[in-house]
Design a protein around this motif. Sequence first.
Motif, mmCIF file in Angstrom:
data_model
loop_
_atom_site.group_PDB
_atom_site.id
_atom_site.type_symbol
_atom_site.label_atom_id
_atom_site.label_comp_id
_atom_site.label_asym_id
_atom_site.label_seq_id
_atom_site.Cartn_x
_atom_site.Cartn_y
_atom_site.Cartn_z
ATOM 1 N N MET A 1 -17.480 6.414 2.593
ATOM 2 C CA MET A 1 -16.090 6.625 2.168
ATOM 3 C C MET A 1 -15.366 7.466 3.207
ATOM 4 S SD MET A 1 -14.604 8.484 -1.259
ATOM 5 C CE MET A 1 -15.140 10.132 -0.766
ATOM 6 N N THR A 2 -14.233 6.979 3.676
ATOM 7 C CA THR A 2 -13.419 7.696 4.654
ATOM 8 C C THR A 2 -12.147 8.206 3.990
ATOM 9 O OG1 THR A 2 -14.258 6.363 6.495
ATOM 10 C CG2 THR A 2 -12.154 7.490 6.829
ATOM 11 N N VAL A 3 -11.856 9.464 4.216
ATOM 12 C CA VAL A 3 -10.685 10.120 3.624
ATOM 13 C C VAL A 3 -9.687 10.453 4.721
ATOM 14 C CG1 VAL A 3 -9.874 12.171 2.424
ATOM 15 C CG2 VAL A 3 -11.987 11.064 1.700
ATOM 16 N N ALA A 4 -8.414 10.151 4.485
ATOM 17 C CA ALA A 4 -7.364 10.452 5.454
ATOM 18 C C ALA A 4 -6.331 11.389 4.852
ATOM 19 C CB ALA A 4 -6.678 9.169 5.926
ATOM 20 N N LEU A 125 5.478 4.325 -6.256
ATOM 21 C CA LEU A 125 4.042 4.288 -6.530
ATOM 22 C C LEU A 125 3.740 3.564 -7.843
ATOM 23 C CD1 LEU A 125 2.886 7.867 -5.475
ATOM 24 C CD2 LEU A 125 1.992 5.709 -4.577
ATOM 25 N N ALA A 126 4.594 3.762 -8.833
ATOM 26 C CA ALA A 126 4.348 3.189 -10.155
ATOM 27 C C ALA A 126 4.311 1.666 -10.117
ATOM 28 C CB ALA A 126 5.406 3.671 -11.139
ATOM 29 N N GLU A 127 5.044 1.063 -9.173
ATOM 30 C CA GLU A 127 5.045 -0.398 -9.101
ATOM 31 C C GLU A 127 4.267 -0.925 -7.895
ATOM 32 O OE1 GLU A 127 7.522 -0.416 -5.636
ATOM 33 O OE2 GLU A 127 6.919 -2.258 -6.658
ATOM 34 N N SER A 128 3.520 -0.038 -7.233
ATOM 35 C CA SER A 128 2.734 -0.469 -6.079
ATOM 36 C C SER A 128 1.367 -0.975 -6.526
ATOM 37 C CB SER A 128 2.549 0.690 -5.098
ATOM 38 O OG SER A 128 1.553 1.585 -5.560
ATOM 39 N N ALA A 129 0.647 -1.573 -5.587
ATOM 40 C CA ALA A 129 -0.686 -2.107 -5.874
ATOM 41 C C ALA A 129 -1.790 -1.090 -5.613
ATOM 42 C CB ALA A 129 -0.931 -3.353 -5.025
ATOM 43 N N VAL A 130 -1.425 0.089 -5.151
ATOM 44 C CA VAL A 130 -2.421 1.104 -4.793
ATOM 45 C C VAL A 130 -2.707 2.015 -5.994
ATOM 46 C CG1 VAL A 130 -2.971 3.013 -3.227
ATOM 47 C CG2 VAL A 130 -1.592 1.100 -2.418
ATOM 48 N N PRO A 131 -3.974 2.184 -6.377
ATOM 49 C CA PRO A 131 -4.296 3.200 -7.385
ATOM 50 C C PRO A 131 -3.862 4.571 -6.857
ATOM 51 C CG PRO A 131 -6.173 1.749 -6.990
ATOM 52 C CD PRO A 131 -5.179 1.476 -5.901
ATOM 53 N N TYR A 132 -3.251 5.386 -7.707
ATOM 54 C CA TYR A 132 -2.705 6.645 -7.197
ATOM 55 C C TYR A 132 -2.932 7.795 -8.166
ATOM 56 C CZ TYR A 132 1.277 5.798 -10.316
ATOM 57 O OH TYR A 132 2.076 5.582 -11.422
ATOM 58 N N THR A 133 -2.822 8.990 -7.608
ATOM 59 C CA THR A 133 -2.884 10.242 -8.358
ATOM 60 C C THR A 133 -1.681 11.079 -7.962
ATOM 61 O OG1 THR A 133 -5.306 10.198 -8.274
ATOM 62 C CG2 THR A 133 -4.269 12.296 -8.854
ATOM 63 N N LEU A 134 -1.017 11.684 -8.939
ATOM 64 C CA LEU A 134 0.116 12.552 -8.647
ATOM 65 C C LEU A 134 -0.326 14.009 -8.710
ATOM 66 C CD1 LEU A 134 2.947 10.744 -10.668
ATOM 67 C CD2 LEU A 134 2.388 10.542 -8.223
ATOM 68 N N LEU A 135 -0.139 14.703 -7.613
ATOM 69 C CA LEU A 135 -0.425 16.142 -7.528
ATOM 70 C C LEU A 135 0.928 16.855 -7.567
ATOM 71 C CD1 LEU A 135 -3.044 16.001 -4.630
ATOM 72 C CD2 LEU A 135 -3.508 16.094 -7.089
ATOM 73 N N THR A 184 -13.904 13.363 -5.098
ATOM 74 C CA THR A 184 -14.610 13.133 -6.364
ATOM 75 C C THR A 184 -13.960 11.963 -7.089
ATOM 76 O OG1 THR A 184 -13.220 14.776 -7.504
ATOM 77 C CG2 THR A 184 -15.323 15.549 -6.590
ATOM 78 N N ASP A 185 -14.636 11.443 -8.088
ATOM 79 C CA ASP A 185 -14.164 10.246 -8.785
ATOM 80 C C ASP A 185 -13.420 10.598 -10.074
ATOM 81 O OD1 ASP A 185 -15.384 8.638 -6.834
ATOM 82 O OD2 ASP A 185 -17.309 8.644 -7.916
ATOM 83 N N GLY A 186 -12.729 9.599 -10.613
ATOM 84 C CA GLY A 186 -12.103 9.744 -11.922
ATOM 85 C C GLY A 186 -10.668 10.215 -11.915
ATOM 86 N N HIS A 187 -10.004 10.150 -10.757
ATOM 87 C CA HIS A 187 -8.642 10.695 -10.666
ATOM 88 C C HIS A 187 -7.544 9.633 -10.635
ATOM 89 C CE1 HIS A 187 -10.486 14.598 -10.006
ATOM 90 N NE2 HIS A 187 -11.224 14.049 -9.067
ATOM 91 N N ALA A 188 -7.903 8.367 -10.452
ATOM 92 C CA ALA A 188 -6.886 7.308 -10.393
ATOM 93 C C ALA A 188 -6.103 7.259 -11.700
ATOM 94 C CB ALA A 188 -7.548 5.967 -10.121
ATOM 95 N N GLY A 189 -4.782 7.180 -11.570
ATOM 96 C CA GLY A 189 -3.917 7.107 -12.742
ATOM 97 C C GLY A 189 -3.607 8.450 -13.375
#
Length: 283
Positions: A1-4, A125-135, A184-189
């Motif tokens: 997994m690569t993080v940018a 972001l809400a209408e994009s195809a990318v899973p996202y997290t809002l900070l 870490t996992d579990g943050h999408a959405g």
Amino acid sequence: MTVAVAGASGQLGRLVVEELLRAGTTPVVAIVRDPRKVADLAERGVDVRQADYGDAAALDLALAGVDRLLLVSGNEFGARVAQHTTVIRAAERAGVQLLAYTSIPGATENPLILAQEHRGTEAVLAESAVPYTLLRNSWYWENYLGGLAHAVESGVLHGAAGEGRVAGASRADYAAAAAHVLTTDGHAGRVYELGGDERLTYAELAQAISTAAGKPVRYENLAEADYAAVLEQAGLPAGYAKVLADADTGIAAGVLDVDSGDLQKLLGRPATPAVEVFRAALA
């Protein structure tokens, strides 16, 4: 997994990269406009890639092979929604599996001038195809460092926040939370409303400055227009002074008084007290 990290040469972005390096669990990509600013990171094994938020072709190259991306909100006010959209579209093309975006508390209802472009970006972001997290980061205690020396010297902290409370934390706290989400996992959405343990009035902020400096500092509350004038007299451009004064009015209304506990859960510890940030700056 690569993080940018996009915006890795900025104050928050660099701290996130440092957190990722400290964790040592994943390859790290730093996306910057000027690679010379992060030459030291390249020497430490970070994959530095050049791209501007508005350059779709460069972003396609920069995001190749990236699994998770932190989009640190840009600093070109007025152009940010368009620029962020370009990054989001590039992330879609690259097949990025998670995009974390640094927003502002309650962005969809937040009345601050500063919130407008965050709200626009969240809509994209809400209408994009990318899973996202809002900070949704509340205030950094570092936001007050620009006027710290004057407050200590004059004995007065000026503002227009009335009795409103601001749930601040250190920039490093928000960086650590972002790094945790990226690794870490579990943050999408998920939407994280992030604020510190301390929910301080400006009178209490003045007391924290006083404690850090060892000199008495009191808070003087002004009308929004008068505070904007004070900021202009201190050398800030009129537009920026208006934004900061507007933010104080929002603080008076409670828009940055975050009590969700989300930051503490992501950190696994309490957030940094304001007095520690002020003490370090004064040292």
